[in-house]
Design an enzyme around this catalytic site. Sequence first.
Site, PDB file in Angstrom:
ATOM      1  CE  LYS A 152     -14.894 -40.411  29.306  1.00  0.00           C
ATOM      2  NZ  LYS A 152     -13.834 -40.485  30.354  1.00  0.00           N
ATOM      3  CB  SER A 208     -12.309 -40.190  34.200  1.00  0.00           C
ATOM      4  OG  SER A 208     -11.850 -38.867  34.273  1.00  0.00           O
ATOM      5  CB  SER A 232     -14.012 -37.066  32.323  1.00  0.00           C
ATOM      6  OG  SER A 232     -13.374 -38.282  31.944  1.00  0.00           O
TER       7      SER A 232
END
Lengths: 488, 96
Positions: A81, A180, A156
């Site tokens: 990420k 997330s 997210s």
Amino acid sequence: MGDDLFRLTVHEAAHLLARREVSSRELTAAVLDRLQGVEGQLNAFVTLTPELALEQARQADERLARGEDVTPLTGIPAAIKDVICTLGVRTTCGSRMLENFVPPYDATVIVRLKRAGLVMVGKTNMDEFAMGSSGENSYFGPTRNPWDRERVPGGSSSGSAAAVAADACLYALGSDTGGSIRQPAALCGIVGLKPTYGRVSRYGLVAFASSLDQIGPMTKDVTDAALVLQAIAGHDPNDSTSAPVEVPDYAAGLVPDVKGLRIGVPREYMGEGVEEGVRQAVTDAIERLAEMGAEVDWEASLPSTPYALACYYIIAPSEASANLARYDGVKYGYSYTEGASMWENMERTRQFGFGAEVKRRIMLGTYALSAGYYDAYYLKAQKVRTLIRREFESAFQRYDVLLTPVSPTPAFRLGEKLEDPLQMYLSDVFTIPVNIAGLPAISVPCGFSQGLPVGLQVIGRPFDEATVLRVAYAYEQAAGWRHRRPPL
Amino acid sequence: MPIDRDEVLHIARLARVGLSEEDVHRFQEQLSQILDYFQVLQELDTSEVPPTSHVLPLQNVMRDDEPGASLPSQEVLANAPQREGDFFKVRAVFEE
């Protein structure tokens, strides 16, 4: 087999690599091919690093040939990420503010993964600064759900979830402040684990809300989640909030046995607002565990649950407003320089460098912390945080794990909630309490609603990831959902 | 609890976030709605409840002050939007 190497799990691939039946180079090339093939449809990545991946694969093959220092992650292609700092590889946080930021150091999780033999194929797309539940808040455009490209992958950690679901990497790292990791894992039909607060070092994780943020694995199955957690967990002197707590052997604890295990199902998580297909899939999953010998109490209760969302949306933006004060256009990142004064430059830098949701949360947090409102908002929320923690503590005196849906609905349509922040926030209603209390929780696939994946959330005691993983593993082995794949 | 335009501008100034006229309108409406939702917390009696700032029972994590390697200044300055020599360059803070 060569064509389908990208479909392997980490543990399957590790087995083949250890026996030298495939090389990391072959595996990596197959994954990079797959990635190129699906990325145009998904937009799961911000930055691709194919040359780095092939070089790391070459080094992994040397290591595998020597047979020294080989771990289950040696030579396995992964995606990271884009909120986690990677030395020499730009780390954008999905923001214009950090569009060209190249970190001068690796996050501790990256140092550990490199030591284990990381092959990094790229940095994944995300809601800007990890603020969002749909992936749509990225400066680099939305990521699409591999199961239905008109729908969001969740957020997210949108790109990490989509990439794992689409076999564009074998595993990924995400970060979880209010859901997330777990919510996009549920919406994309993969496994996502948020470890206990303090289990994994946050050093080099770009800060959103420091009392809530945790890094964790996003994987194709539960075994892989255990292997990745093993590699990244443990105390780190560079993060004073990382806990000096021993890390057990997670893979060794994966036995498909839940006999006598005490399961609580908090009724506040199964009531109004839960879509019918989600409720059915989660209920079926819990009944399955009961058939396997677990003792289920369907009438558990966490009465403060309805207050968790408001509590979180005061605490997280408050911490964010302080953490994001560092983006002033001076030391790194986007910088507006045409203004008449230093202050104007700073205000314009933040006006043009941040997207709408980030500005909204900075404003909310600044308001909650400002003179005259501190007691009514921030202090009140911190007291409610105590109530929520205490209820979990008391529940865990009676139950070994709590089972809930991850998200009240399956994946929603792109654009559906973009103009209504409060509706968007509500999609985290079942994941947020876990961050507030600092607990470990996993999302494991438990079926489908309207043809879209549904996730079961297993919540455990602090630092008891082992039990969380065992319950998820036992269910996964019995249910066999992993064999259904997105149409890509 | 609706907030007015002046409050939005005041908060934006505290946060040093520039806003367009459209942003001011939109945030006034959205922040009012969200702050209104926060009122739900007032239903709970927390008069006897201590606040939690942190979930771990950690306090004052100390270590010996041993000098170690720092990041080389050139690498740190590599991301600087504007620099002069080995310094970050910034506009004058105090106006003439």
